[in-house]
Design an enzyme around this catalytic site. Sequence first.
Site, PDB file in Angstrom:
ATOM      1  CE  LYS A  15     -27.712 125.988 148.451  1.00  0.00           C
ATOM      2  NZ  LYS A  15     -29.257 125.495 149.034  1.00  0.00           N
TER       3      LYS A  15
HETATM    4  C1  LIG Z   1     -29.611 124.097 149.283  1.00  0.00           C
HETATM    5  C2  LIG Z   1     -30.482 123.939 150.568  1.00  0.00           C
HETATM    6  C3  LIG Z   1     -30.726 122.871 151.082  1.00  0.00           C
HETATM    7  C4  LIG Z   1     -29.959 121.532 150.782  1.00  0.00           C
HETATM    8  O1  LIG Z   1     -28.569 121.531 151.271  1.00  0.00           O
HETATM    9  P1  LIG Z   1     -27.516 120.481 150.692  1.00  0.00           P
HETATM   10  O2  LIG Z   1     -26.300 121.428 151.177  1.00  0.00           O
HETATM   11  O3  LIG Z   1     -27.464 120.727 149.101  1.00  0.00           O
HETATM   12  O4  LIG Z   1     -27.960 119.298 151.067  1.00  0.00           O
HETATM   13  C5  LIG Z   1     -31.718 122.566 152.016  1.00  0.00           C
HETATM   14  N1  LIG Z   1     -32.552 123.555 152.476  1.00  0.00           N
HETATM   15  C6  LIG Z   1     -32.431 124.898 151.869  1.00  0.00           C
HETATM   16  C7  LIG Z   1     -33.469 125.925 152.183  1.00  0.00           C
HETATM   17  C8  LIG Z   1     -31.472 125.075 150.828  1.00  0.00           C
HETATM   18  O5  LIG Z   1     -31.362 126.254 150.270  1.00  0.00           O
END
Ligand SMILES: *Cc1c(COP(=O)(O)O)cnc(C)c1O
Length: 465
Positions: free
Chosen positions: A109
């Site tokens: 993120k």
């Molecule tokens: C947020 C997150 C996901 C999922 O990503 P999306 O964009 O919501 O599909 C997967 N792995 C980690 C470690 C995350 O923080």
Amino acid sequence: MRYLSTRGVAPTLGFEDVLLTGLARDGGLYLPESWPRLDLNALTGLDYPELATQVMLPFLGGRIAERDLRRLVGEACGTFSHRAIAPLRQIDGRTWVLELFHGPTLAFKDVALQLLGRLYDHVLAERAQRVTIVGATSGDTGSAAIEACRDRSRIDIFILHPEGRVSEVQRRQMTTVLSPNVHNIAIRGSFDDCQELVKAMFADSRFRDEMRLAAVNSINWARIMAQIVYYVAAALALGAPRRRVAFAVPTGNFGNVYAGYAARAMGLPVERLIVGSNRNDILTRFIESGTMEIGEVHPTLSPSMDIQVSSNAERLLFDLCGREGRRLAAAMEALQRTGRLALDAEQHGRLRSLFSGHRLSDSETLAAMASLHGETGELIDPHSAIGLAAARAVALDRDIAVVALATAHPAKFPEAVERATGRRPALPPALADLHARPERFTILPKDLATVQAHIRTELARGEAA
Ligand SMILES: *Cc1c(COP(=O)(O)O)cnc(C)c1O
């Protein structure tokens, strides 16, 4: 470049308004009216920051100057501990892992949020405005939002977490950020209580306007835009456009894998998108059966994927509905009312022609982590392990390069890694002293008026300083 809402009623907007608005007023999600075309030859050989600038520039529609975008991208990339930003590591003859976890909070993120915070600040400065970002976290997303907003001059951020119910590392990643515009609140209650309080604050329109509340949630278009870049970077590094690629993505809200879909719409030769899920498998079931059915959320070893409603899937459904906002709105309304959305055979065929799904139980996830460790000596976090196992499970032509997206650093989930491999991953150098750093947070009861009064007081204090 204008942006339209998937529900077809809200007015089209330019980039800056889409950035600051998030959700459209008709409840829809914003999408570009048309996809800019990637010039893959011109992009080959660029370093990550310059590639990012060139890939994202058409989406800004001239609203932010190229030199400003380049500067903001450069600053965002500067917070990453790996010079490649998103390095590729080859695992076997046809499989690569794309490491997206070298940002300040060790999860993918950061790639989008580090840029988003800076874009916000830039646009707010031009408009002489400020915003107050309010959010609730069960542990993972709060720190990425805080790192994105710390020291931004036009943003205050308040993050609510349930007191004593997030892990020590997760809490410290939030509460050791001592910037004056960062405000951590530990609520005496559950994550649901935190979420209820945030919802109630947004529903209180007087408070919302007075504090200029905003959210940095996963449906924001700018987050998708920033994530398109690493799909392009990985494909070019592996020889696109001469070579076809497939991506396997551990999926929760569908934001990450949707960025891969967007990259393909822009002309990247993406052969297949493989959705990995844990026991909360609404998306893998949807791909297999053509029916989306909302169930209960079960806690797993990959908590960032423990969801039942994948909000970004609406952007894909919009295309499956022939980009007709009214048709999509009716389908979403039915999903909300009945918990069920069924594609017709033609729509399901189109979905399956590009997407595959693969689900792993917790014990299969631990086995995947253990088997990678046995094969290569490497540690991988539970989310990334689901992506990697999905990449290996789907049959593809042998000339296709398969890229598994690694979304978190193993040190972010040390208990699961240790359980699978017997080895406890160390925090990377930048966070090695995390447990020695001073913390700052305020503990409050789960009471709306108390939390609102606290936010008012903190903001007034900031203005006086
Ligand atoms: C947020 C997150 C996901 C999922 O990503 P999306 O964009 O919501 O599909 C997967 N792995 C980690 C470690 C995350 O923080």
